[in-house]
Design a protein around this motif. Structure first.
Motif, short mmCIF file in Angstrom:
data_model
loop_
_atom_site.label_atom_id
_atom_site.label_comp_id
_atom_site.label_asym_id
_atom_site.label_seq_id
_atom_site.Cartn_x
_atom_site.Cartn_y
_atom_site.Cartn_z
N VAL A 14 33.28 -6.76 26.69
CA VAL A 14 34.38 -7.73 26.58
C VAL A 14 34.81 -8.18 27.97
CG1 VAL A 14 36.77 -8.05 25.83
CG2 VAL A 14 35.16 -6.82 24.36
N VAL A 15 34.94 -7.23 28.89
CA VAL A 15 35.32 -7.57 30.26
C VAL A 15 34.25 -8.45 30.91
CG1 VAL A 15 35.84 -6.66 32.55
CG2 VAL A 15 36.72 -5.50 30.52
N ALA A 16 32.99 -8.09 30.71
CA ALA A 16 31.89 -8.87 31.30
C ALA A 16 31.86 -10.29 30.74
CB ALA A 16 30.55 -8.16 31.05
N ALA A 17 32.13 -10.42 29.44
CA ALA A 17 32.16 -11.76 28.84
C ALA A 17 33.26 -12.61 29.45
CB ALA A 17 32.35 -11.65 27.32
N ALA A 18 34.44 -12.00 29.64
CA ALA A 18 35.55 -12.74 30.25
C ALA A 18 35.21 -13.13 31.69
CB ALA A 18 36.82 -11.89 30.21
N ASP A 19 34.57 -12.23 32.41
CA ASP A 19 34.15 -12.56 33.78
C ASP A 19 33.20 -13.75 33.78
OD1 ASP A 19 35.48 -10.80 35.52
OD2 ASP A 19 34.12 -9.16 35.04
N GLU A 20 32.26 -13.75 32.85
CA GLU A 20 31.29 -14.86 32.79
C GLU A 20 31.98 -16.17 32.42
OE1 GLU A 20 27.03 -15.91 30.62
OE2 GLU A 20 27.74 -13.84 30.71
N LEU A 21 32.93 -16.10 31.49
CA LEU A 21 33.63 -17.31 31.06
C LEU A 21 34.48 -17.89 32.18
CD1 LEU A 21 34.72 -16.13 27.51
CD2 LEU A 21 33.04 -17.92 28.02
N CYS A 22 34.90 -17.04 33.11
CA CYS A 22 35.77 -17.48 34.21
C CYS A 22 35.02 -17.63 35.53
CB CYS A 22 36.92 -16.49 34.40
SG CYS A 22 38.06 -16.42 33.00
N ALA A 23 33.71 -17.53 35.48
CA ALA A 23 32.91 -17.55 36.71
C ALA A 23 33.06 -18.85 37.49
CB ALA A 23 31.44 -17.30 36.39
N GLY A 24 33.35 -19.94 36.81
CA GLY A 24 33.48 -21.23 37.48
C GLY A 24 34.84 -21.49 38.10
N LEU A 25 35.76 -20.58 37.92
CA LEU A 25 37.10 -20.74 38.48
C LEU A 25 37.11 -20.33 39.94
CD1 LEU A 25 39.26 -19.20 35.60
CD2 LEU A 25 38.60 -21.60 35.92
N SER A 26 38.13 -20.79 40.66
CA SER A 26 38.29 -20.37 42.05
C SER A 26 38.77 -18.92 42.09
CB SER A 26 39.31 -21.26 42.75
OG SER A 26 40.61 -21.02 42.22
N GLU A 27 38.73 -18.32 43.26
CA GLU A 27 39.17 -16.93 43.41
C GLU A 27 40.63 -16.77 42.99
OE1 GLU A 27 39.51 -13.43 46.84
OE2 GLU A 27 38.50 -15.32 47.28
N SER A 28 41.48 -17.72 43.37
CA SER A 28 42.90 -17.62 43.01
C SER A 28 43.11 -17.81 41.52
CB SER A 28 43.72 -18.64 43.80
OG SER A 28 43.34 -19.96 43.47
N GLU A 29 42.29 -18.66 40.91
CA GLU A 29 42.40 -18.87 39.47
C GLU A 29 41.95 -17.63 38.69
OE1 GLU A 29 41.78 -23.72 39.16
OE2 GLU A 29 40.03 -22.41 39.24
N ARG A 30 40.89 -17.00 39.14
CA ARG A 30 40.45 -15.76 38.49
C ARG A 30 41.50 -14.67 38.67
NH1 ARG A 30 35.58 -17.20 40.88
NH2 ARG A 30 35.82 -15.58 42.48
N ALA A 31 42.14 -14.64 39.84
CA ALA A 31 43.19 -13.65 40.08
C ALA A 31 44.36 -13.85 39.12
CB ALA A 31 43.67 -13.73 41.53
N ALA A 32 44.63 -15.09 38.77
CA ALA A 32 45.68 -15.37 37.79
C ALA A 32 45.29 -14.86 36.42
CB ALA A 32 45.96 -16.88 37.74
N VAL A 33 44.09 -15.21 35.96
CA VAL A 33 43.65 -14.82 34.62
C VAL A 33 43.59 -13.31 34.48
CG1 VAL A 33 41.73 -14.90 32.97
CG2 VAL A 33 42.39 -16.97 34.24
#
Length: 278
Positions: free
Chosen positions: A245-264
């Motif tokens: 589940v964590v890996a899937a979320a990481d893949e779904l958010c891979a296109g976001l910026s570092e700050s955007e991933r930090a938010a999610v």
């Protein structure tokens, strides 16, 4: 990036009945799950803090969850349950121990699609807002029109949509869910959890590609600053391991910026639930 899992559960089948686990498809998770069962999985996935979310419409469960949070470095806050239709919601909330960050009711199980529109429910939600807490929306897509009216009527209350309102991922349909999500996201007091997707997909054969159209809708409409990751463990185990589940979320958010991933994966949960800097 300090990761937060903003949505998980525990349950003790010896403490009280869980009738929702009785149907045969739920057999794989029909056992007791404790915080100790999660701790190792969370640590391996880089998750440092969590939000423990109610399972039953039971105030005693909420008190027990608050005790678990008080004794744990892992749990940052609890989303509990109170009877929103009762006249004494404010008093009940005031009497609970520290650690409550939100309230949730299983609206998805209410036969009335407009349950959230009821005057007694709205009164209870106003008390939740006055207490400085968030309210988790556990709805199905056909209940979203009522949710949209409710968030508009209570701009002072922070709402958090659980599981994207459970869209029909297994069938691949997007409408009318997508249009209703767009309407809901137009209200700035609403956040959304990137959670519960694997169990709305084909449990045995899901792929990240099946989840992507739905994740893209919420990330586009809410923006990463109003989206937060949640595992929905141990319910997710019906379809996927915690690390999957964590890996899937990481893949779904891979296109976001570092700050955007930090938010999610942390910042959004801290803001929505007022968790501070942890």
């Amino acid at each position: 990036m300090r990761r937060i899992d903003a949505h998980h559960h525990v349950w003790d089948l010896a403490a009280r009945p869980h009738a929702w686990l009785d149907p045969e498809p739920m057999a794989p998770v029909r056992r007791t799950y404790t915080l100790d069962d999660l701790a190792g999985e969370a640590a391996a996935a880089g998750v440092e803090r969590t939000v423990l979310v109610q399972v039953l419409a039971d105030l005693d469960e909420t008190r027990e969850f608050l005790a678990i949070a008080a004794a744990s470095e892992l749990v940052a806050g609890v989303v509990g349950w109170v009877d929103l239709t009762a006249p004494g919601v404010a008093d009940t909330l005031a009497e609970l121990p520290p650690g409550l960050v939100g309230v949730r009711h299983g609206v998805q199980s209410e036969p009335d699609p407009d349950w959230l529109d009821r005057p007694d429910v709205r009164r209870g939600l106003a008390d939740v807002a006055a207490a400085g807490l968030a309210y988790d929306l556990l709805t199905l897509p056909h209940q979203l029109p009522s949710a949209i009216r409710t968030v508009a009527a209570l701009p002072e209350l922070t709402f958090v949509l659980d599981h994207l309102s459970k869209p029909p991922i297994a069938s691949g349909e997007l409408e009318p869910w997508r249009g209703r999500i767009k309407e809901l996201a137009a209200h700035p007091n609403v956040f959304c959890k990137l959670s519960g997707m694997v169990t709305e997909a084909d449990w045995a054969a899901w792929q990240v590609a099946d989840l992507r159209p739905y994740a893209e809708v919420v990330l586009e409409e809410f923006g990463p600053e109003r989206v937060m990751f949640g595992s929905d463990w141990p319910v997710c185990l019906l379809a996927a391991r915690y690390d999957q589940v964590v890996a899937a979320a990481d893949e779904l958010c891979a296109g976001l910026s570092e700050s955007e991933r930090a938010a999610v994966f942390g910042g959004t949960a801290r803001r929505a639930y007022k968790l501070g800097e942890l």
